[in-house]
Design a protein around this motif. Sequence first.
Motif, PDB file in Angstrom:
ATOM      1  N   ASP A   7     -56.138-109.251  37.890  1.00 37.40           N
ATOM      2  CA  ASP A   7     -55.901-110.152  36.760  1.00 37.40           C
ATOM      3  C   ASP A   7     -56.688-109.700  35.530  1.00 37.40           C
ATOM      4  N   ILE A   8     -57.938-109.317  35.739  1.00 33.66           N
ATOM      5  CA  ILE A   8     -58.776-108.843  34.629  1.00 33.66           C
ATOM      6  C   ILE A   8     -58.223-107.539  34.058  1.00 33.66           C
ATOM      7  N   PHE A   9     -57.835-106.628  34.944  1.00 34.47           N
ATOM      8  CA  PHE A   9     -57.291-105.338  34.508  1.00 34.47           C
ATOM      9  C   PHE A   9     -56.057-105.548  33.618  1.00 34.47           C
ATOM     10  N   VAL A  10     -55.130-106.408  34.098  1.00 30.81           N
ATOM     11  CA  VAL A  10     -53.902-106.670  33.341  1.00 30.81           C
ATOM     12  C   VAL A  10     -54.227-107.319  31.999  1.00 30.81           C
ATOM     13  N   SER A  11     -55.152-108.254  31.991  1.00 33.42           N
ATOM     14  CA  SER A  11     -55.519-108.949  30.743  1.00 33.42           C
ATOM     15  C   SER A  11     -56.111-107.991  29.722  1.00 33.42           C
ATOM     16  N   VAL A  12     -56.976-107.093  30.169  1.00 36.83           N
ATOM     17  CA  VAL A  12     -57.580-106.106  29.263  1.00 36.83           C
ATOM     18  C   VAL A  12     -56.530-105.109  28.783  1.00 36.83           C
ATOM     19  N   ALA A  13     -55.620-104.718  29.694  1.00 39.89           N
ATOM     20  CA  ALA A  13     -54.567-103.774  29.324  1.00 39.89           C
ATOM     21  C   ALA A  13     -53.650-104.350  28.250  1.00 39.89           C
ATOM     22  N   GLU A  14     -53.435-105.658  28.296  1.00 43.83           N
ATOM     23  CA  GLU A  14     -52.521-106.302  27.370  1.00 43.83           C
ATOM     24  C   GLU A  14     -53.186-106.735  26.066  1.00 43.83           C
ATOM     25  N   SER A  15     -54.525-106.696  26.045  1.00 45.35           N
ATOM     26  CA  SER A  15     -55.250-107.078  24.825  1.00 45.35           C
ATOM     27  C   SER A  15     -56.516-106.236  24.707  1.00 45.35           C
ATOM     28  N   THR A  16     -56.630-105.512  23.645  1.00 47.18           N
ATOM     29  CA  THR A  16     -57.838-104.688  23.447  1.00 47.18           C
ATOM     30  C   THR A  16     -59.009-105.521  22.959  1.00 47.18           C
ATOM     31  N   ILE A  63     -49.830 -96.368  34.045  1.00 48.53           N
ATOM     32  CA  ILE A  63     -49.133 -96.242  35.327  1.00 48.53           C
ATOM     33  C   ILE A  63     -49.628 -97.312  36.300  1.00 48.53           C
ATOM     34  N   LEU A  64     -50.951 -97.468  36.370  1.00 48.38           N
ATOM     35  CA  LEU A  64     -51.531 -98.474  37.257  1.00 48.38           C
ATOM     36  C   LEU A  64     -51.088 -99.878  36.833  1.00 48.38           C
ATOM     37  N   TYR A  65     -51.063-100.116  35.546  1.00 49.46           N
ATOM     38  CA  TYR A  65     -50.646-101.414  35.001  1.00 49.46           C
ATOM     39  C   TYR A  65     -49.216-101.749  35.431  1.00 49.46           C
ATOM     40  N   GLU A  66     -48.320-100.769  35.319  1.00 50.12           N
ATOM     41  CA  GLU A  66     -46.920-100.990  35.681  1.00 50.12           C
ATOM     42  C   GLU A  66     -46.755-101.299  37.169  1.00 50.12           C
ATOM     43  N   GLU A  67     -47.623-100.709  37.994  1.00 47.99           N
ATOM     44  CA  GLU A  67     -47.562-100.955  39.443  1.00 47.99           C
ATOM     45  C   GLU A  67     -48.158-102.319  39.787  1.00 47.99           C
ATOM     46  N   LEU A  69     -48.568-105.066  37.848  1.00 49.16           N
ATOM     47  CA  LEU A  69     -47.986-106.255  37.228  1.00 49.16           C
ATOM     48  C   LEU A  69     -47.076-107.057  38.173  1.00 49.16           C
ATOM     49  N   PRO A  70     -46.071-106.434  38.809  1.00 46.26           N
ATOM     50  CA  PRO A  70     -45.224-107.220  39.720  1.00 46.26           C
ATOM     51  C   PRO A  70     -45.965-107.696  40.966  1.00 46.26           C
ATOM     52  N   ILE A  71     -46.916-106.883  41.431  1.00 45.47           N
ATOM     53  CA  ILE A  71     -47.705-107.275  42.610  1.00 45.47           C
ATOM     54  C   ILE A  71     -48.548-108.504  42.290  1.00 45.47           C
ATOM     55  N   LEU A  72     -49.192-108.473  41.141  1.00 41.44           N
ATOM     56  CA  LEU A  72     -50.038-109.594  40.722  1.00 41.44           C
ATOM     57  C   LEU A  72     -49.214-110.865  40.564  1.00 41.44           C
ATOM     58  N   SER A  73     -48.036-110.729  40.000  1.00 42.26           N
ATOM     59  CA  SER A  73     -47.166-111.887  39.812  1.00 42.26           C
ATOM     60  C   SER A  73     -46.793-112.506  41.153  1.00 42.26           C
TER      61      SER A  73
END
Length: 298
Positions: A7-16, A63-67, A69-73
């Motif tokens: 969750d933290i990784f995705v949040s940081v990836a989506e907002s700098t 690449i990691l973000y794309e993998e 995202l659906p798993i986290l959801s």
Amino acid sequence: MTIREMDIFVSVAESTNLTEVSVNMKLTQPSISITIKTIEKEFNEKMFDRIGKKLVINERGRILYEEILPILSSLKEFQNKFSKHKLLGNIKVAATNTIGVYVLPFILYDYNKTYNDVKITHFYKDYNSIISLINMGQIDVGFVESEIKDKNIIKELLYKDELIVVSSDKELTKKSFYIDQLFNKEWIIREESSGVMKVFFDYLGELKSQLNITLALEHALAIKQILKQHKDTISILPAKSVEDELKNNLLYKIDIINMKFERNCYMVYHKNKFKNAVFESFRKYILENINQPSITNL
């Protein structure tokens, strides 16, 4: 990676903007930075470029973000469902022959209709195997027709099961017999290690050697088939296993003078078993429904 780390990784990836992420996730910026470093260390890769005070996701990070995202959801969806739905689970049960074949399946069917989000895995095992599996934590609940000596096992009485002598020969119902008067019949019995035969042989004592045992079989169903086809055969079986045959006059109960066998049937589980909502719903349903007419009058 944990759900929180993803969750933290995705949040940081989506907002700098770490300040924004910090406020939204109610975390300090140092905590967020430590989590990102932990993830990078886990993959032995830099996932973000450090540009000024910003963390900007890089080529590998995308690449990691794309993998992720659906798993986290999916994980969040399941986490929400799991947290809200306490009667969601998988319970493993094991039962000895009679209760496992002639009693339990009907209750499990009805329970599943009421609690359809609980999956039940059902095994047929002998008494010793059931106690062993409970002690190893490999099953949750056992159903046995023997007394329990293990101090780690909690037992709850379900019902008393009578053992009766039966035959397809109606002539035998016209009078009462002492048990040794029937020794000349062809006895088709359960295997000698079964609970039924242990009780019977303990009663007979030394007379056991005079019993004309023609065949020993593992299942009552096979014994009943032989009894129905051959009037000279006879057996001792749990009353619950022949209820249907007695009701339809396919087999008959023979009156034995001064002989009545009853054995206790128990639901058993480990004393340290955590009683979550699934376990308690199952336990209470069994206790409340084990002797309902729809179960006993098959």
